[in-house]
Design an enzyme around this catalytic site. Structure first.
Site, mmCIF file in Angstrom:
data_model
loop_
_atom_site.group_PDB
_atom_site.id
_atom_site.type_symbol
_atom_site.label_atom_id
_atom_site.label_comp_id
_atom_site.label_asym_id
_atom_site.label_seq_id
_atom_site.Cartn_x
_atom_site.Cartn_y
_atom_site.Cartn_z
ATOM 1 N N HIS A 222 57.276 2.123 -30.788
ATOM 2 C CA HIS A 222 56.509 2.059 -32.029
ATOM 3 C C HIS A 222 57.467 2.019 -33.210
ATOM 4 O O HIS A 222 58.384 2.837 -33.306
ATOM 5 C CB HIS A 222 55.585 3.272 -32.143
ATOM 6 C CG HIS A 222 54.402 3.193 -31.228
ATOM 7 N ND1 HIS A 222 54.303 2.248 -30.237
ATOM 8 C CD2 HIS A 222 53.272 3.930 -31.162
ATOM 9 C CE1 HIS A 222 53.157 2.408 -29.596
ATOM 10 N NE2 HIS A 222 52.507 3.425 -30.133
ATOM 11 N N LYS B 68 43.061 7.295 -38.467
ATOM 12 C CA LYS B 68 42.884 6.142 -39.352
ATOM 13 C C LYS B 68 41.419 5.715 -39.404
ATOM 14 O O LYS B 68 40.930 5.237 -40.430
ATOM 15 C CB LYS B 68 43.745 4.980 -38.873
ATOM 16 C CG LYS B 68 43.604 3.713 -39.703
ATOM 17 C CD LYS B 68 44.568 2.657 -39.232
ATOM 18 C CE LYS B 68 44.305 1.342 -39.942
ATOM 19 N NZ LYS B 68 43.072 0.680 -39.509
#
Length: 1001
Positions: free
Chosen positions: A218, A655
């Site tokens: 990531h 999120k």
């Protein structure tokens, strides 16, 4: 007194030069700051960590003095390098640094952030005056200075731990591990003193626990791999300097080497000019294993073994490792078109190649150790007798070792030949010429199987132990056994991750081709019936070799080719098959059927375990029901042998719904999934997909975080992702990695004996209310407020983050999508850069705000008596200490269109920030945002703020200039040149803020 004031000044400045000394007025300010050094600014104010101060309220120089000396040394070297090259940049840097300190001083003397505006205004004014070259030079200096501070802190962390061990009570017996709460020694001690378990119970739980850390690519590590290595060398050189007297030759040589390293850093390009490939990301993960973990794991296990013998009276089984590693790098294809089937095959081949080479190095050393020509057990005699044509006739251990080396060289040759045909990176397909010549490898079989190699090693170990050579058995040979138990023959098993929709599309094409309808259009019941019937059958759906002749599009072919490739790999090369955006039971069975199509099944012992990833609020809420459906299928539970792994998505759920709502959904979902698993007799393991930042589920206090997980959800089994800058932070050096391994291992063990606080019905009711209000507030702003997307893209560097080239995958799953398709990492990264940290706290204020005193008292009770709730609130409080109202406002003033709509939205966001601070203070019953997490970061992060502030100011100015140039139809040659320099300066500023805040996304 003057000396003490100067020391405090050094603490607050961090970067000192021989040309810039504090004035009398500045020293007076430093004195007042010393009285409350842990709370330099209101934005980062919290309870003073009294461990950092002495009885007079001054900074504890016994504790911090060595760090300050290291920082002064590094800063002086950097200042010399910068000044010798560009005195103008040096002077500008010094001026801006002083403005930052002036602001810190003003903020520390008041309770109103506006009192720091004069110094902030000076920074803003100076930023507007500098040309592109000057701005670039200043940003480089600040960013490098902060990275050097980080390197010094890495060294200081190791030093502090050693000091704590050295300062333990001499009247008590301690082992090799530190007697602190978050260590195995402290954990053993706490469990025994509280009579929570016997020594035998602790031992049995320890040797049966399973902790796996999954390395991911990531994109959150902003520094180049080359620079990471140099900063690590800085930390190592600081440690080396402590070993030698001030006037010694060795010290003077080490100082010269330190100057060379820093000079090399300054002279090199800190910017990635191209995006890394998946293969180069894989090399980064492999490098961590080769240069750190390969040594750290056996070193830690030696200490753990000694601690077990000392405290529990038993030694650790020689092949038992309580912690292992896996990887996503090269297998995570979710939204990353660069992870192709051939890339996966290439990465696995590289890992096998590197593992074989590492073991060859170890065995060469072992060969030198075991020149023993007598006293063997019958098993050893038999093993050696099976090996023919060896030059080692009498030395039978060497005969076996030589044979293993022959087989490993054969393995290396096969891997190299395979890579030569597919790799474009010479590092991946490098020849093995560095090994001593091993003859006879051509006629032996390669060594692929870890169990087979372990059989050789165990026979040698048992023979040495039984014939009086226990010390030799417990030397290099034991380290090799433990490395093999940890890393196998492939370094790390590779997980595969793909979106559920890709499998649905593939099966839809297959069913249409077969003329039995559209899988995509079937309802869930029809899908499940079809999948169960096909899984029970013996025939494949089609001939696998015909996939290129069936008229499938490239996307479907890519999915099917992935299964074809992984079916050709050896089972120990692979870990879990993770299904992102999993929503139904059929999503799991679909992957099982596609595996079966290519010969991967329980009967063939090569089926990958299938792991659904639940990552949105709705998916988390529905997850228990989906597991119930799966577990009610007898053929499924039989195929998975009554074991199920489930991945919980932290960053995407946050999120999707905001921090508080996501946290409660994760808690409830895990709790209910564990209950469903218990009902059906399934052993469930939760895989925690956490990021480094709080906004993405991270927690800097790892030990305490694991203790606060929902009851009955760990049970000695814990799998978690580590990524980007967190890999560097937690595994950047051998000593740091050992400490990280100790924390993980001890935390999971302690959790097994923790008496969890079960939330009361009224607490659950309150959390349901909080979650809904928080989620509604978050989603309204992010999803429904029409002004938000334009504001977000103007007020943050979100659009410019792509220039960092920090990862191989795109920032969005859907290139044409909006905020909803933006990945959690750039979403968090952008808000971190502006010091708003909106992604970590938005919705919290609305959820916690209550007007009823009775409800407020209930929240306060929850905070006091419920560890999970307290941990959640304290983490949010810690993030609030990192926010900066005025810095965030400056981004708006410099970058946002001067329209009432957008400017008013910026004010509303900052008002929500204030509301969140007030709500947290009300719940925690504090005058300042406090808690354990604030104490953890206050002595480090807050002192950085005077240096991050100028970078933030310049970043806003750089964004303003660049966006202005982008709007021009035509640029002169000079303007075009300036634009490139400004872009470089912006990239360095982003890296600088990330270094100063100690995280990115």
């Amino acid at each position: 007194m003057k000396r003490l004031l100067l020391q405090v000044w050094l603490c607050l400045t961090y970067i000192s030069t021989t040309e810039s000394r504090p004035s009398f007025v500045e020293i007076r300010k430093a004195s007042s700051l010393a009285e409350n050094v842990a709370v330099i600014t209101k934005k980062s104010s919290g309870d003073v960590n009294i461990e950092n101060k002495n009885d007079e309220g001054m900074l504890d120089m016994d504790k911090w003095g060595p760090l300050l000396k290291d920082i002064e040394l590094l800063s002086g070297i950097l200042a010399d390098v910068v000044e010798s090259e560009n005195p103008r940049v040096h002077d500008l840097y010094t001026q801006l640094r002083d403005y930052g300190l002036e602001r810190a001083s003003a903020l520390s003397d008041c309770n109103d952030e506006t009192d720091g505006m004069e110094a902030l205004g000076k920074m803003i004014s100076l930023a507007k005056q500098l040309d592109a070259e000057e701005a670039y030079g200043v940003m480089r200096t600040f960013a490098m200075a902060l990275n050097l501070v980080n390197a010094a802190e890495v060294r200081h962390g190791v030093r502090s731990m050693k000091n704590r061990i050295g300062n333990q009570d001499p009247n008590e017996v301690f082992g090799p591990l530190p007697m602190v709460t978050d260590s195995m020694a402290g954990t053993f001690d706490a469990i025994l003193k509280q009579n929570l378990a016997s020594k035998d119970d602790i031992y049995e739980k320890l040797i049966s626990q399973k902790v796996e850390i999954v390395l991911t690519a990531h994109p959150t590590e902003v520094n180049r791999r080359t620079h990471l290595g140099k900063y690590r060398k800085v930390s190592e050189m600081l440690a080396y300097l402590e070993l030698h007297p001030k006037d010694s030759y060795e010290r003077s040589e080490a100082l010269l080497e330190l100057r060379r390293v820093i000079g090399s850093l300054w002279g090199s390009d800190e910017i990635r000019r191209t995006k890394p490939t998946v293969q180069t990301e894989a090399l980064g993960g492999i490098a961590i294993i080769e240069t750190v973990l390969w040594d750290a794991v056996p070193a830690y296990l030696r200490k753990l073994d000694a601690q077990c013998r000392l405290t529990l009276g038993k030694r650790l089984p020689i092949d038992n490792v309580p912690i292992r590693f896996a990887s996503w790098i090269g297998g995570d294809r979710d939204g990353n078109p660069n992870v192709t089937p051939m890339v996966t095959k290439e990465v696995v081949a590289v890992q096998r190649l590197r593992a074989a080479k590492l073991f060859l190095n170890d065995l060469n050393e072992l060969y030198g150790d075991l020149a023993i020509s007598s006293r063997y057990t019958p098993a050893m005699e038999k093993l050696a007798g099976q090996i023919k044509d060896s030059k080692d006739v009498r030395e039978k251990y060497r005969r076996v070792i030589g044979h293993i080396c022959q087989r490993l060289v054969k393995t290396v040759k096969i891997c190299e030949a395979e890579l030569l045909g597919m790799s474009h990176l010479p590092e991946l397909s490098s020849r093995s010429d560095n090994f001593r010549e091993v003859k006879g490898w051509e006629t032996v079989e390669p060594l692929w199987d870890a169990d087979e190699m372990m059989r050789y090693l165990r026979i040698m170990y048992d023979s040495l132990s039984d014939t009086g050579f226990q010390l030799l058995a417990d030397g290099t040979l034991l380290d090799i056994i433990r490395r093999l138990s940890t890393f196998g023959m492939t370094l790390v098993p590779l997980d595969i991750r793909e979106e559920s929709t890709k499998h649905t599309e593939a099966l839809d094409c297959i069913t249409r081709f077969l003329g039995i309808g559209s899988y995509k259009e079937w309802n869930e019941e029809t899908r499940l019936n079809f999948l169960q019937a096909e899984l029970a059958g013996k025939r494949p759906l089609f001939r696998s070799r015909d996939i290129h002749n069936m008229g499938f599009d490239n996307s479907v072919l890519n999915t099917l080719e992935t299964f074809s490739v992984i079916s050709s790999l050896k089972p120990d090369s692979l870990g879990a098959y993770v299904i992102s955006q999993a929503q139904t039971a059929s999503d799991v069975l679909a992957v099982m059927l596609l595996q079966k199509q290519f010969g991967m099944s329980p009967e063939n012992s090569n089926m990958m375990r299938v792991v659904p990833l639940f990552e949105t609020l709705t998916d988390l809420e529905n997850a228990p029901e989906k597991l119930e459906t799966l577990f009610s299928i007898p053929s499924y539970t039989g195929a998975v042998k009554s074991k199920q792994e489930v991945m919980v998505g932290y960053s995407d759920s946050a999120k999707d719904a905001g921090r508080l709502a996501a946290c409660w959904a994760q808690y409830n979902s895990q709790e209910e999934m564990a209950a469903v698993a218990k009902k059906y007799g399934i052993e469930i393991t939760f895989f925690h997909g956490k990021g480094g930042t709080v906004g993405r589920g991270g927690n800097p206090a790892l030990y305490r975080a694991i203790q606060s997980h929902p009851p009955n959800t760990i049970n000695g089994r814990f799998r978690v992702t580590e990524q980007g800058e967190m890999i560097t932070k937690n595994f950047g050096s051998v000593s740091v990695a050992e400490r990280t391994l100790d924390i993980y291992s001890s935390a999971v063990l302690r959790e097994s004996f923790t008496k969890h606080v079960e939330p009361k019905p009224e607490w659950r009711k309150q959390m349901k209310r909080i979650s809904k209000l928080s989620c509604d507030d978050y989603r309204f702003l992010v999803r429904e407020e029409p002004r938000f997307v334009p504001y977000f893209r103007q007020a943050t560097p979100e659009l410019e983050l792509g220039s960092l080239n920090i990862g191989s995958r795109p920032a969005k799953r859907n290139p044409k999508g909006g905020i909803e398709s933006l990945r959690a990492i750039p979403w968090t990264f952008a808000w971190t850069q502006t010091r708003t940290h909106l992604s970590a706290w938005l919705g919290v204020g609305a959820g916690l705000r209550v007007d009823d005193p009775v409800e407020l008292e209930l929240l306060q009770t929850m905070y006091k008596d419920w560890p999970w709730f307290r941990e959640t609130i304290d983490l949010i409080g810690m993030i609030l200490t990192k926010t900066d109202f005025s810095i965030a406002k400056n981004y708006d003033e410099q970058l946002v269109d001067k329209t009432d709509d957008l400017l008013s939205l910026g004010r509303e966001v900052r008002e929500k920030l204030v509301q969140t601070r007030q709500s947290v203070l009300a719940v925690t019953q504090s005058n300042k945002v406090a808690g354990a997490h604030v104490a953890l970061v206050s002595s480090s992060t807050t002192i950085r703020h005077p240096y991050v502030d100028p970078i933030n100011v310049f970043q806003a100015e750089l964004l303003k200039r660049l966006r202005s140039l982008e709007k021009k139809d035509k640029l002169s040659a000079e303007m075009a040149e300036d634009r490139e320099i400004l872009k470089n300066a912006l990239i360095v500023s982003i890296k600088g803020v990330a270094a100063g805040m100690r995280n990115s996304g």
